[in-house]
Design an enzyme around this catalytic site. Structure first.
Site, PDB file in Angstrom:
ATOM      1  N   ASP A  11      -7.300  12.542   1.528  1.00 14.32           N
ATOM      2  CA  ASP A  11      -7.072  11.990   2.872  1.00 14.32           C
ATOM      3  C   ASP A  11      -6.644  12.999   3.948  1.00 14.32           C
ATOM      4  O   ASP A  11      -5.703  12.730   4.706  1.00 14.32           O
ATOM      5  CB  ASP A  11      -6.037  10.850   2.805  1.00 14.32           C
ATOM      6  N   LYS A 109     -12.202   4.952   0.426  1.00 15.87           N
ATOM      7  CA  LYS A 109     -11.377   3.909  -0.186  1.00 15.87           C
ATOM      8  C   LYS A 109     -10.709   3.090   0.899  1.00 15.87           C
ATOM      9  O   LYS A 109     -10.486   3.571   2.007  1.00 15.87           O
ATOM     10  CB  LYS A 109     -10.324   4.536  -1.106  1.00 15.87           C
ATOM     11  N   CYS A 154      -0.906   7.910  -1.069  1.00 16.84           N
ATOM     12  CA  CYS A 154      -2.233   8.082  -1.679  1.00 16.84           C
ATOM     13  C   CYS A 154      -2.273   9.158  -2.756  1.00 16.84           C
ATOM     14  O   CYS A 154      -2.973   8.997  -3.761  1.00 16.84           O
ATOM     15  CB  CYS A 154      -3.278   8.305  -0.593  1.00 16.84           C
TER      16      CYS A 154
HETATM   17  C1  VGL Z   1      -2.147   6.407   3.244  1.00 12.99           C
HETATM   18  C2  VGL Z   1      -0.849   4.723   4.060  1.00 12.99           C
HETATM   19  C3  VGL Z   1      -1.962   3.985   4.396  1.00 12.99           C
HETATM   20  C4  VGL Z   1      -2.227   7.754   2.590  1.00 12.99           C
HETATM   21  C5  VGL Z   1      -3.288   5.680   3.559  1.00 12.99           C
HETATM   22  O1  VGL Z   1      -3.266   8.444   2.716  1.00 12.99           O
HETATM   23  O2  VGL Z   1      -1.226   8.169   1.960  1.00 12.99           O
HETATM   24  N1  VGL Z   1      -0.943   5.915   3.474  1.00 12.99           N
HETATM   25  N2  VGL Z   1      -3.177   4.472   4.137  1.00 12.99           N
END
Ligand code: VGL
Ligand code: ZN
Length: 213
Positions: A11, A109, A154
């Site tokens: 991410d 995702k 994540c």
């Molecule tokens: C994430 C919160 C919501 C992450 C993704 O990448 O850690 N955290 N969506």
């Protein structure tokens, strides 16, 4: 590196960096290091948080609720987040400073409206698979090194599911940054330690002539 190791980069997207919708403190500062680490690995997979605008994890979709509150959903407790990583918006793109051309897969995702997915393996209903497990197995991967954002969400959930799937897992600690919401970072490290997830520094990893597997 050994071909049975892979690097999973979680991410690294503008919405999780300074100025982004769900900025992780210092998120963008890890990118040069991540680029360097990726050169050590033949197999590299990127993940991309990728939500529809009406996603259930967004506080804005729950009238009267504020970001960072929690609600109970059929699959468990859900943190309500600021609207982030909406599919096809600039904040959801892979960060432009990320240079990992040899990455073979981008695992998206969180695309299902009614279920979140911190993990790159299994959605938050703990039932729906992404397919990443099968992909890595088909390549003969046995050991996953993980870096990226955010350590306590994540990265942690992905590492836990990787362990449950039987992979050896090592988190490259200084190539991650955390959100740290109500003690979430300490709680995540405790869960990870209990599952046998290892921690390594990038210095150690970059110094190693080959990655022990
Ligand atoms: C994430 C919160 C919501 C992450 C993704 O990448 O850690 N955290 N969506
Ligand atoms: Zn998200």
């Amino acid at each position: 590196m050994q071909p049975n190791s892979a690097l999973l980069i979680v991410d690294i997207q503008p919405d999780f960096c300074s100025g982004g919708a769900l900025a992780v403190p210092g998120g963008e500062t890890i990118i040069p290091l991540v680029n360097k680490l990726a050169q050590k690995f033949e197999i590299v997979v990127l993940t991309q948080d990728w939500h529809p605008a009406d996603h259930i994890s967004f506080a804005a979709n729950h009238p009267g609720r504020q970001p960072f509150e929690t609600i109970e959903l059929p699959y468990g407790t859900q943190v309500l987040w600021p609207t982030h990583c909406v599919m096809d918006t600039p904040g959801a793109a892979l960060h432009p400073a990320l240079h990992v051309s040899h990455a073979s897969l981008i695992q998206r995702k969180g695309s299902h409206k009614n279920v979140d997915s911190y993990s790159a393996f299994l959605e938050a209903d703990r039932t729906t698979k992404t397919g990443l497990d099968g992909y890595l197995r088909a390549l003969g991967v046995e050991h996953l090194y993980i870096c990226g954002l955010a350590t306590d969400f994540c990265v942690a959930w992905t590492a836990e599911d990787a362990r449950h799937s039987g992979f050896a897992v090592t988190i490259i600690e200084d190539a991650c940054r955390a959100i740290d919401l109500n003690g979430s970072l300490d709680a995540a490290w405790a869960r990870l330690a209990a599952l046998g997830v290892e921690r390594i520094s990038s210095k150690e990893l970059l110094a190693a002539p080959t990655i022990a597997t």
